[in-house]
Structures are given as structure tokens and as C-alpha cells.
Scaffold this active site. Structure first.
Site, mmCIF file in Angstrom:
data_model
loop_
_atom_site.group_PDB
_atom_site.id
_atom_site.type_symbol
_atom_site.label_atom_id
_atom_site.label_comp_id
_atom_site.label_asym_id
_atom_site.label_seq_id
_atom_site.Cartn_x
_atom_site.Cartn_y
_atom_site.Cartn_z
ATOM 1 N N ALA A 101 74.580 64.296 15.489
ATOM 2 C CA ALA A 101 73.271 64.181 16.134
ATOM 3 C C ALA A 101 73.359 64.125 17.734
ATOM 4 O O ALA A 101 74.599 63.408 18.227
ATOM 5 C CB ALA A 101 72.186 63.018 15.818
ATOM 6 N N TYR A 161 64.251 61.727 22.776
ATOM 7 C CA TYR A 161 65.265 61.516 21.627
ATOM 8 C C TYR A 161 64.395 61.347 20.462
ATOM 9 O O TYR A 161 64.826 62.201 19.405
ATOM 10 C CB TYR A 161 66.014 60.183 21.432
ATOM 11 C CG TYR A 161 66.698 59.950 20.544
ATOM 12 C CD1 TYR A 161 67.884 60.645 20.005
ATOM 13 C CD2 TYR A 161 66.290 58.708 19.826
ATOM 14 C CE1 TYR A 161 68.601 60.232 18.905
ATOM 15 C CE2 TYR A 161 67.163 58.408 18.639
ATOM 16 C CZ TYR A 161 68.137 59.213 18.099
ATOM 17 O OH TYR A 161 68.649 58.819 17.057
ATOM 18 N N LEU A 192 76.382 72.010 15.875
ATOM 19 C CA LEU A 192 75.170 72.233 15.610
ATOM 20 C C LEU A 192 74.227 72.602 16.894
ATOM 21 O O LEU A 192 73.170 73.246 16.870
ATOM 22 C CB LEU A 192 74.379 70.846 15.240
ATOM 23 C CG LEU A 192 75.124 70.433 13.958
ATOM 24 C CD1 LEU A 192 74.040 69.215 13.307
ATOM 25 C CD2 LEU A 192 75.000 71.423 12.845
#
Length: 311
Positions: free
Chosen positions: A71, A136, A47
């Protein structure tokens, strides 16, 4: 809408092969008869990589559903690496959703309670304004927006305190500390709820049929909250972990309650990130999973495995 699953097993692409949620999603979907492709960086689905490579990875699977369990999750490191967090959590997530849209597949994207600042004093609903307090949380919020913009058939599920028998998480940290320490101190003024990866995977599987059959604009899509029940504190969860370990004959340390001020971190955590999960119950008939039976199963798995290793 996808009708491609009538004469062959339905195909799900799980992004994030080695993460604790991905490792729970694979057996959950495979056990229900789905053909599962769990792809990570080593498999060509990075990603943080180019959008064209993400498109190629999605096309190679031709999925009926894409579940994004990948993630950048290093909460504290994100403060010094905000661009790296955005590259995965915003840009990569958006590119994945766009690639899914191009193949006609809906997306189930996993997000976090860290999109909130924790100052509300009550459980957050999906209509509350997100106000992240760290890099984050900001990257995950921007990722939600990117996903929803790129694919109108996207469901974003915000969750909290994910734990499992695999990977790095609070549960495994507590068990590791119990082996070497006589006392452990844990904050008792941060409220939320642990959520087991296996329970999230079960929820994703339950959501899948409606996501497949629903058109853009249906209430099946959009933002949802799902966390374990009941709400607690990190100290309360640690106490449950140690109680379960002690009941299995394990040595456990004395557990001390401390305020967050006594355990400073580079990123301030939300003080109260409880999530109101009534929308996912109303729309997808999914109730908050009780984390206590899941904890018992997880402890049984971890401590049995430990006891089975020869001295």
C-alpha cells in the site's frame, strides 16, 4: 473454488515484500507449510505499474491465495500526492484482485480504520458508512471497492495502528525518541487500538483455508474488522511501550499527554477509530488479539538485539 493444493504445497502470493505486514506474513505461512512468494517492485510486482505486468507477476506464481499487504501508506504526503496514493491503493489493488480472479485465487486485502472520520463516538461496524477525511483514507476506501468489484472471492480486513519490530511505526519511533529525549509528548485524545503485524499474519493464516474452499457469495468474503485489544489512546500505548522498556533496564523519558490541537499534521486523523470486530469472530472464529503480550515479545526482540550490539 481452488482444489489445486491437494498434491503440492499450497502457494500464497504476498504483495509487498518489504513492508512490516509482509515480513510477518512470510514466516507465518511458511511455518504452516505453504510455499510463499513475497513480491515487491524489485521482483516485478509494482502496484503502481501496468495491469499487464501485475497479471504477469501473478501468473508466474500461480497462487492458491493472494494476500495484498502492499500500500501507499504515507498519510500526510498523500495530501499532496493523491494520484500516487490512488495509483497503488485503488488501481493497483484492483488490478491485483482481477489478476487473482483470472487464476481462480481468492484475495485477502488489508485496509484501514482511516476509511472512517472518527466522529461516531462508538466502535465502527462493517455496515457503518465510510467517511474518510483525507486523501489516504479515500484511496484505501476506493481500493476496497475496486478489490471487491474485481474479485467476488475477496475478503477485506480493516485494521488499525499497525506496529512491529520492523519498518517505520509508532513503537519504533517511541523507542528511538527514548534514546535521545528527556521528555516526549504524545496525543491523548485519539482513540483506537494498536495491532501487531504478527497478529494480523496469524489471522490471515487462520482465514486462508475457508477462503480457499468457499465459493463467491459465501459469508467468508466481504469486509471485516480486526484490531488489537484493548482499545487505548496513542498516549496510553506510548506509556505501555515505555513501561516495558523500563522493566528491561532502559532509560525512558517523561511522557506528557497533549491534545491533537497541540500536534498539527497535514492530515486530520480520526479522533475515535475504534473497530467493532464481532463479524470476524462470528464468521472466521478470530478474536481480537491482545496487543500487550505481542508488545512484550516485540520489546524483547528489539531491546535484546540492541543490547547484543557491541559498543
Amino acid at each position: 473454488m481452488s482444489g489445486r493444493g491437494e498434491h503440492r504445497p499450497l502457494r500464497v502470493l504476498v504483495a509487498g515484500r518489504d513492508g512490516q505486514l509482509a515480513r510477518a506474513l512470510v514466516p507465518a505461512f511458511a511455518g504452516a507449510g505453504w510455499r510463499v512468494s513475497a513480491l515487491g517492485r524489485a521482483d516485478g510486482l509494482d502496484l503502481a505499474g501496468s495491469p499487464s505486468a501485475i497479471v504477469a507477476a501473478v501468473r508466474s506464481v500461480s497462487p492458491d491465495l493472494v494476500v495484498n499487504a502492499a500500500a501507499y501508506t504515507a498519510v500526510d504526503r498523500a495530501e499532496s500526492e493523491p494520484d500516487a496514493a490512488l495509483a497503488v491503493n485503488r488501481d493497483g489493488a484492483g488490478a491485483l484482485a482481477a489478476a487473482a480472479h483470472a487464476t481462480g485465487a481468492p484475495v485477502l486485502h488489508v485496509s484501514t480504520d482511516y476509511v472512517f472520520d472518527g466522529d461516531k463516538g462508538a466502535p465502527y461496524t462493517e455496515t457503518d458508512r465510510p467517511t474518510p477525511i483525507g486523501a489516504y483514507g479515500r484511496s484505501k476506501l476506493e481500493g476496497e471497492r475496486a478489490v471487491l468489484a474485481a474479485n467476488p472471492r475477496s475478503a477485506v480486513v480493516r485494521t488499525s495502528w499497525v506496529v512491529s519490530a520492523t519498518g517505520q511505526n509508532f513503537l519504533r519511533t517511541m523507542l528511538r525518541l527514548a534514546e535521545t529525549r528527556d521528555e516526549v509528548s504524545v496525543v491523548n485524545d485519539q482513540r483506537g487500538a494498536p495491532t501487531f503485524a504478527s497478529d494480523l499474519a496469524a489471522a490471515a493464516l487462520r482465514m486462508a483455508p475457508r477462503l480457499l474452499r468457499s465459493p463467491a457469495g459465501d459469508e467468508a468474503f466481504g469486509v471485516f474488522h480486526l484490531s488489537g485489544a484493548p482499545d487505548t489512546t496513542w498516549h496510553g500505548f506510548a506509556a505501555a511501550v515505555f513501561a516495558g522498556a523500563a522493566s528491561r533496564g532502559q532509560k525512558v523519558p517523561k511522557l506528557n499527554a497533549i491534545p491533537t490541537s497541540a500536534y498539527p499534521t497535514p492530515t486530520r486523523r480520526p479522533a475515535d477509530s475504534r473497530l467493532d470486530c464481532s463479524r470476524i469472530l462470528a464468521v472466521h472464529c478470530i478474536a481480537r488479539p491482545d496487543w500487550r503480550p505481542s508488545l512484550e515479545r516485540c520489546l524483547g526482540q528489539l531491546l535484546h538485539a540492541e543490547a547484543s550490539v557491541p559498543a
